[in-house]
Design a protein around this motif. Structure first.
Motif, PDB file in Angstrom:
ATOM      1  N   ALA A 162     -17.519 102.261  20.683  1.00  0.00           N
ATOM      2  CA  ALA A 162     -17.290 101.098  21.437  1.00  0.00           C
ATOM      3  C   ALA A 162     -17.022 100.192  20.839  1.00  0.00           C
ATOM      4  O   ALA A 162     -16.249  99.396  20.498  1.00  0.00           O
ATOM      5  CB  ALA A 162     -17.935 100.876  22.684  1.00  0.00           C
ATOM      6  N   ALA A 163     -17.329 100.099  19.910  1.00  0.00           N
ATOM      7  CA  ALA A 163     -16.900  99.197  18.511  1.00  0.00           C
ATOM      8  C   ALA A 163     -16.105  98.887  17.541  1.00  0.00           C
ATOM      9  O   ALA A 163     -15.821 100.498  17.171  1.00  0.00           O
ATOM     10  CB  ALA A 163     -18.405  98.720  16.974  1.00  0.00           C
ATOM     11  N   PRO A 164     -15.453  98.179  17.492  1.00  0.00           N
ATOM     12  CA  PRO A 164     -13.830  97.942  16.562  1.00  0.00           C
ATOM     13  C   PRO A 164     -14.735  98.633  15.398  1.00  0.00           C
ATOM     14  O   PRO A 164     -15.893  98.443  14.259  1.00  0.00           O
ATOM     15  CB  PRO A 164     -13.795  96.740  16.339  1.00  0.00           C
ATOM     16  CG  PRO A 164     -14.310  96.000  17.062  1.00  0.00           C
ATOM     17  CD  PRO A 164     -15.984  96.286  17.775  1.00  0.00           C
ATOM     18  N   GLY A 165     -13.367  99.256  14.670  1.00  0.00           N
ATOM     19  CA  GLY A 165     -13.501 100.420  13.870  1.00  0.00           C
ATOM     20  C   GLY A 165     -12.606  98.768  12.674  1.00  0.00           C
ATOM     21  O   GLY A 165     -12.474  98.067  12.803  1.00  0.00           O
ATOM     22  N   PRO A 166     -12.483 100.089  11.034  1.00  0.00           N
ATOM     23  CA  PRO A 166     -11.717  98.731  10.359  1.00  0.00           C
ATOM     24  C   PRO A 166      -9.603  99.275  10.432  1.00  0.00           C
ATOM     25  O   PRO A 166      -9.805  98.338  10.020  1.00  0.00           O
ATOM     26  CB  PRO A 166     -11.706 100.286   9.279  1.00  0.00           C
ATOM     27  CG  PRO A 166     -12.193 101.718   9.394  1.00  0.00           C
ATOM     28  CD  PRO A 166     -12.966 101.150  10.455  1.00  0.00           C
ATOM     29  N   ARG A 167      -9.361 100.151  11.908  1.00  0.00           N
ATOM     30  CA  ARG A 167      -7.810 100.079  11.644  1.00  0.00           C
ATOM     31  C   ARG A 167      -7.631  99.521  13.153  1.00  0.00           C
ATOM     32  O   ARG A 167      -8.790 100.037  13.570  1.00  0.00           O
ATOM     33  CB  ARG A 167      -7.745 101.459  10.946  1.00  0.00           C
ATOM     34  CG  ARG A 167      -7.959 101.359   9.496  1.00  0.00           C
ATOM     35  CD  ARG A 167      -7.215 103.068   8.975  1.00  0.00           C
ATOM     36  NE  ARG A 167      -7.618 103.934   9.948  1.00  0.00           N
ATOM     37  CZ  ARG A 167      -8.975 104.583   9.617  1.00  0.00           C
ATOM     38  NH1 ARG A 167      -9.646 104.474   8.520  1.00  0.00           N
ATOM     39  NH2 ARG A 167      -9.415 105.321  10.627  1.00  0.00           N
ATOM     40  N   GLY A 168      -6.917  99.631  13.095  1.00  0.00           N
ATOM     41  CA  GLY A 168      -6.225  99.052  14.787  1.00  0.00           C
ATOM     42  C   GLY A 168      -6.547  97.917  15.662  1.00  0.00           C
ATOM     43  O   GLY A 168      -6.828  96.649  14.900  1.00  0.00           O
ATOM     44  N   PRO A 169      -5.739  97.864  16.296  1.00  0.00           N
ATOM     45  CA  PRO A 169      -6.151  96.263  17.095  1.00  0.00           C
ATOM     46  C   PRO A 169      -7.028  95.902  17.808  1.00  0.00           C
ATOM     47  O   PRO A 169      -8.183  96.639  17.782  1.00  0.00           O
ATOM     48  CB  PRO A 169      -5.037  96.277  18.376  1.00  0.00           C
ATOM     49  CG  PRO A 169      -5.378  97.768  18.642  1.00  0.00           C
ATOM     50  CD  PRO A 169      -4.735  98.431  16.983  1.00  0.00           C
ATOM     51  N   LEU A 170      -7.857  94.906  17.252  1.00  0.00           N
ATOM     52  CA  LEU A 170      -8.657  93.936  17.923  1.00  0.00           C
ATOM     53  C   LEU A 170      -8.644  92.576  18.651  1.00  0.00           C
ATOM     54  O   LEU A 170      -7.799  91.967  18.517  1.00  0.00           O
ATOM     55  CB  LEU A 170      -9.957  93.482  16.237  1.00  0.00           C
ATOM     56  CG  LEU A 170     -10.065  94.399  15.398  1.00  0.00           C
ATOM     57  CD1 LEU A 170     -10.985  94.001  14.212  1.00  0.00           C
ATOM     58  CD2 LEU A 170     -10.971  95.991  16.357  1.00  0.00           C
ATOM     59  N   LEU A 171      -9.663  92.505  19.292  1.00  0.00           N
ATOM     60  CA  LEU A 171      -9.144  91.245  19.898  1.00  0.00           C
ATOM     61  C   LEU A 171     -10.069  89.891  20.032  1.00  0.00           C
ATOM     62  O   LEU A 171     -11.233  90.218  18.828  1.00  0.00           O
ATOM     63  CB  LEU A 171     -10.140  91.252  21.349  1.00  0.00           C
ATOM     64  CG  LEU A 171      -9.420  92.090  22.432  1.00  0.00           C
ATOM     65  CD1 LEU A 171      -9.953  92.909  23.958  1.00  0.00           C
ATOM     66  CD2 LEU A 171      -8.352  91.367  22.814  1.00  0.00           C
ATOM     67  N   SER A 172      -9.667  89.274  19.326  1.00  0.00           N
ATOM     68  CA  SER A 172     -10.341  88.093  18.591  1.00  0.00           C
ATOM     69  C   SER A 172     -11.016  87.954  20.239  1.00  0.00           C
ATOM     70  O   SER A 172     -11.076  87.735  21.137  1.00  0.00           O
ATOM     71  CB  SER A 172      -9.597  86.843  18.937  1.00  0.00           C
ATOM     72  OG  SER A 172      -8.492  86.392  19.581  1.00  0.00           O
ATOM     73  N   ASP A 173     -12.305  87.246  20.214  1.00  0.00           N
ATOM     74  CA  ASP A 173     -13.631  85.909  20.544  1.00  0.00           C
ATOM     75  C   ASP A 173     -12.958  85.080  22.095  1.00  0.00           C
ATOM     76  O   ASP A 173     -13.209  85.909  23.289  1.00  0.00           O
ATOM     77  CB  ASP A 173     -14.199  85.039  19.921  1.00  0.00           C
ATOM     78  CG  ASP A 173     -15.161  86.112  18.927  1.00  0.00           C
ATOM     79  OD1 ASP A 173     -15.313  87.020  19.623  1.00  0.00           O
ATOM     80  OD2 ASP A 173     -16.356  85.283  18.472  1.00  0.00           O
ATOM     81  N   ARG A 174     -11.704  84.584  21.030  1.00  0.00           N
ATOM     82  CA  ARG A 174     -10.763  84.124  22.032  1.00  0.00           C
ATOM     83  C   ARG A 174     -10.317  84.626  22.915  1.00  0.00           C
ATOM     84  O   ARG A 174     -10.053  84.165  24.500  1.00  0.00           O
ATOM     85  CB  ARG A 174     -10.169  82.553  21.264  1.00  0.00           C
ATOM     86  CG  ARG A 174      -8.985  81.781  22.427  1.00  0.00           C
ATOM     87  CD  ARG A 174     -10.154  81.021  23.514  1.00  0.00           C
ATOM     88  NE  ARG A 174      -8.939  80.232  24.513  1.00  0.00           N
ATOM     89  CZ  ARG A 174      -9.723  79.667  25.556  1.00  0.00           C
ATOM     90  NH1 ARG A 174     -11.146  80.562  25.860  1.00  0.00           N
ATOM     91  NH2 ARG A 174      -8.969  79.009  26.429  1.00  0.00           N
ATOM     92  N   ALA A 175      -9.157  85.426  22.529  1.00  0.00           N
ATOM     93  CA  ALA A 175      -8.616  86.412  23.632  1.00  0.00           C
ATOM     94  C   ALA A 175      -9.726  87.079  24.587  1.00  0.00           C
ATOM     95  O   ALA A 175      -9.275  87.501  26.077  1.00  0.00           O
ATOM     96  CB  ALA A 175      -8.028  87.408  22.814  1.00  0.00           C
TER      97      ALA A 175
END
Length: 280
Positions: A162-175
């Motif tokens: 489930a955690a973000p990997g090194p590639r691909g879109p990520l949500l910022s904490d604020r988003a």
């Protein structure tokens, strides 16, 4: 000063603390553990709740019995709550025991906030009933449940799933925070993927990828889960009829809510309300 009673049990590398606490004057908790912690709301009215993980705040709607928070080892967790007399359990799992089963990388789990997991909830309730019992059968059952819960965490909450990997879109904490606030404020309305994507500043496709990495589920599944959490709270803490609750939480009718509620909770809304009142 708030009234607090606590009982504890330990089975191998798994420990459970069950607490009964009066939070009518409000309460706050902080946690920074070397172990993974799974917090399970076991019952009692909680009318306001704010939680924070590593400085990122969330404000979910008030929880119902069975809602869980997964706090990975080494993370900073804090919460504030106000309500009545509540009962909750904290299950502690040593990451080293998970590493023995899945390797060092597999020992990492992903956080969850106000999540629903019926197996975890029921297993923790069953384990709570074994605290203080020292007969051989109870000890064996406790050890088996502890092992089953550890395996369940590995299968359902592994960080590499489930955690973000090194590639691909990520949500910022604020988003992430803005998306949660928008969804929780609009549970009674239609919530479109396009509007969520606009809030996050992403395309719908990128939001689907980033949302799953941040929340461990799709936007649609998350919305349904939050609607059902709100339904459970209203059933337990209000006298509203079920049709009114359905419309307030985004369901088209009494029957639409009943179908979804039975599928996810295993009971009809009417039966859930009846059991809650019998147990209160």
């Amino acid at each position: 000063m708030a009234e607090i009673t606590e009982i504890q049990g330990r089975w191998g590398t798994v420990e459970l603390a069950v607490t009964r606490e009066d939070i009518r004057a409000a309460a706050s908790w902080r946690m920074h553990e070397a172990r993974h912690a799974v917090i399970v709301h076991l019952g009692g009215p909680m009318r306001q709740l704010e939680t924070e993980l590593d400085g990122v705040a969330t404000r979910p709607s008030p929880p119902a019995a069975g809602d869980i928070w997964v706090v990975p080892a080494g993370r900073n967790y804090a919460s504030q709550a106000h309500g009545g007399i509540i009962r909750y359990g904290v299950l502690y799992v040593d990451p080293r025991s998970l590493a023995e089963l899945a390797g060092p990388e597999g020992a990492q789990i992903a956080p969850r906030f106000a999540h629903r997991d019926e197996f975890l909830y029921r297993a923790v309730e069953r384990l709570a009933g074994l605290i203080g019992r020292d007969d051989d059968v109870s000890e064996l059952l406790g050890a088996s449940l502890g092992q089953a819960l550890s395996l369940h965490l590995l299968q359902r909450y592994r960080a590499d799933e489930a955690a973000p990997g090194p590639r691909g879109p990520l949500l910022s904490d604020r988003a992430r925070e803005r998306l949660q606030e928008h969804i929780h404020a609009r549970l009674g309305d239609r919530i479109a993927l396009d509007e969520l994507a606009a809030i996050a500043g992403m395309s719908p496709h990128n939001l689907l990828v980033a949302f799953r990495r941040a929340f461990g589920t799709t936007p649609a599944q998350y919305v349904i889960a939050q609607r059902l959490r709100r339904v459970r709270w209203l059933l337990a803490n209000s006298a509203q009829d079920i049709t009114a609750i359905a419309l307030e939480t985004g369901f088209a009718s009494h029957s639409h809510l009943t179908t979804a509620f039975r599928r996810h909770v295993g009971l009809t809304p009417r039966d859930f309300r009846r059991r809650w009142r019998e147990d209160s």
